[in-house]
Design a protein around this motif. Structure first.
Motif, PDB file in Angstrom:
ATOM      1  N   THR A  56       6.888  -6.358  -7.309  1.00  0.00           N
ATOM      2  CA  THR A  56       8.090  -5.797  -7.903  1.00  0.00           C
ATOM      3  C   THR A  56       8.751  -4.827  -6.931  1.00  0.00           C
ATOM      4  OG1 THR A  56       6.945  -3.904  -8.869  1.00  0.00           O
ATOM      5  CG2 THR A  56       7.047  -5.938 -10.203  1.00  0.00           C
ATOM      6  N   LEU A  57       9.987  -4.496  -7.192  1.00  0.00           N
ATOM      7  CA  LEU A  57      10.658  -3.484  -6.367  1.00  0.00           C
ATOM      8  C   LEU A  57       9.913  -2.159  -6.456  1.00  0.00           C
ATOM      9  CD1 LEU A  57      14.394  -4.283  -7.122  1.00  0.00           C
ATOM     10  CD2 LEU A  57      13.222  -4.552  -4.936  1.00  0.00           C
ATOM     11  N   ARG A  58       9.455  -1.779  -7.645  1.00  0.00           N
ATOM     12  CA  ARG A  58       8.716  -0.514  -7.809  1.00  0.00           C
ATOM     13  C   ARG A  58       7.449  -0.529  -6.962  1.00  0.00           C
ATOM     14  NH1 ARG A  58      10.204   3.865  -8.096  1.00  0.00           N
ATOM     15  NH2 ARG A  58       8.787   4.124  -6.383  1.00  0.00           N
ATOM     16  N   ALA A  59       6.723  -1.642  -7.023  1.00  0.00           N
ATOM     17  CA  ALA A  59       5.490  -1.738  -6.233  1.00  0.00           C
ATOM     18  C   ALA A  59       5.813  -1.690  -4.742  1.00  0.00           C
ATOM     19  CB  ALA A  59       4.729  -3.019  -6.580  1.00  0.00           C
ATOM     20  N   ALA A  60       6.888  -2.342  -4.331  1.00  0.00           N
ATOM     21  CA  ALA A  60       7.293  -2.306  -2.921  1.00  0.00           C
ATOM     22  C   ALA A  60       7.630  -0.879  -2.513  1.00  0.00           C
ATOM     23  CB  ALA A  60       8.482  -3.228  -2.682  1.00  0.00           C
ATOM     24  N   GLN A  61       8.351  -0.166  -3.362  1.00  0.00           N
ATOM     25  CA  GLN A  61       8.677   1.225  -3.042  1.00  0.00           C
ATOM     26  C   GLN A  61       7.403   2.061  -2.904  1.00  0.00           C
ATOM     27  OE1 GLN A  61      12.497   1.577  -5.818  1.00  0.00           O
ATOM     28  NE2 GLN A  61      12.278   3.373  -4.474  1.00  0.00           N
ATOM     29  N   ASP A  62       6.439   1.831  -3.782  1.00  0.00           N
ATOM     30  CA  ASP A  62       5.176   2.582  -3.715  1.00  0.00           C
ATOM     31  C   ASP A  62       4.380   2.222  -2.460  1.00  0.00           C
ATOM     32  OD1 ASP A  62       5.820   3.808  -6.112  1.00  0.00           O
ATOM     33  OD2 ASP A  62       4.531   2.495  -7.316  1.00  0.00           O
ATOM     34  N   LEU A  63       4.325   0.934  -2.108  1.00  0.00           N
ATOM     35  CA  LEU A  63       3.589   0.510  -0.916  1.00  0.00           C
ATOM     36  C   LEU A  63       4.211   1.081   0.358  1.00  0.00           C
ATOM     37  CD1 LEU A  63       2.887  -3.212  -1.834  1.00  0.00           C
ATOM     38  CD2 LEU A  63       1.164  -1.429  -1.476  1.00  0.00           C
ATOM     39  N   VAL A  64       5.531   1.039   0.444  1.00  0.00           N
ATOM     40  CA  VAL A  64       6.209   1.593   1.619  1.00  0.00           C
ATOM     41  C   VAL A  64       5.973   3.089   1.692  1.00  0.00           C
ATOM     42  CG1 VAL A  64       8.472   2.057   2.667  1.00  0.00           C
ATOM     43  CG2 VAL A  64       7.923  -0.246   1.829  1.00  0.00           C
ATOM     44  N   ASP A  65       6.096   3.777   0.566  1.00  0.00           N
ATOM     45  CA  ASP A  65       5.883   5.222   0.547  1.00  0.00           C
ATOM     46  C   ASP A  65       4.461   5.569   0.990  1.00  0.00           C
ATOM     47  OD1 ASP A  65       6.985   7.919  -0.214  1.00  0.00           O
ATOM     48  OD2 ASP A  65       5.224   7.862  -1.524  1.00  0.00           O
ATOM     49  N   ASP A  66       3.496   4.826   0.484  1.00  0.00           N
ATOM     50  CA  ASP A  66       2.101   5.064   0.869  1.00  0.00           C
ATOM     51  C   ASP A  66       1.915   4.864   2.377  1.00  0.00           C
ATOM     52  OD1 ASP A  66      -0.725   5.538   0.063  1.00  0.00           O
ATOM     53  OD2 ASP A  66      -0.967   3.501   0.865  1.00  0.00           O
ATOM     54  N   TRP A  67       2.490   3.795   2.929  1.00  0.00           N
ATOM     55  CA  TRP A  67       2.353   3.543   4.357  1.00  0.00           C
ATOM     56  C   TRP A  67       3.021   4.645   5.172  1.00  0.00           C
ATOM     57  CZ3 TRP A  67       4.987   3.110   8.821  1.00  0.00           C
ATOM     58  CH2 TRP A  67       4.306   2.550   9.902  1.00  0.00           C
ATOM     59  N   ILE A  68       4.234   5.016   4.775  1.00  0.00           N
ATOM     60  CA  ILE A  68       4.970   6.053   5.514  1.00  0.00           C
ATOM     61  C   ILE A  68       4.190   7.362   5.515  1.00  0.00           C
ATOM     62  CG2 ILE A  68       7.032   7.530   5.474  1.00  0.00           C
ATOM     63  CD1 ILE A  68       7.761   4.800   6.455  1.00  0.00           C
ATOM     64  N   ARG A  69       3.667   7.748   4.369  1.00  0.00           N
ATOM     65  CA  ARG A  69       2.979   9.040   4.253  1.00  0.00           C
ATOM     66  C   ARG A  69       1.606   9.040   4.907  1.00  0.00           C
ATOM     67  NH1 ARG A  69       5.758  12.355   0.933  1.00  0.00           N
ATOM     68  NH2 ARG A  69       7.290  11.387  -0.453  1.00  0.00           N
TER      69      ARG A  69
END
Length: 114
Positions: free
Chosen positions: A6-19
């Motif tokens: 989902t878009l929400r899951a994608a946003q969470d995965l990207v955020d986790d990787w970035i951080r």
């Protein structure tokens, strides 16, 4: 990671990787510049693949899916750092288009000249 994303899951995965791996977000202005670069790379692939330009050696070292994903990555970064929920934003955009453009392209669908 499941096949369904989902878009929400994608946003969470990207955020986790970035951080946790990427060392933090670039500034919004830098990410806007990065987005412009990525859209340019996407344009190169499209113009050489579907347009009239002839590819030079190295022009097509990246595929259309790769370039589309790079653009999406940066859009997700910008959404995350500005507190934008892409699911809600896309839902609102679709609603607007469905309402505003409900009959706008009727002649195109009917095969009539515009």
């Amino acid at each position: 990671m499941s096949d369904s994303l989902t878009l929400r899951a994608a946003q969470d995965l990207v955020d986790d990787w970035i951080r946790n791996i990427g060392g933090g977000y670039f500034s919004e202005l830098t990410n806007m510049a990065v987005l412009t670069e990525e859209v340019g790379e996407l344009a190169r692939v499209i113009s050489r693949t579907y347009g009239d330009q002839i590819a030079k050696p190295g022009d097509l070292r990246h595929t259309l899916p790769e370039e589309l994903a790079d653009v999406l990555w940066v859009v997700i970064c910008l959404a995350n750092q500005t507190g934008t929920d892409l699911t809600e934003a896309l839902r609102a955009s679709l609603h607007k288009k469905l309402r505003r453009d409900a009959s706008r392209f009727a002649s195109r669908r009917a095969g009539e000249p515009e």
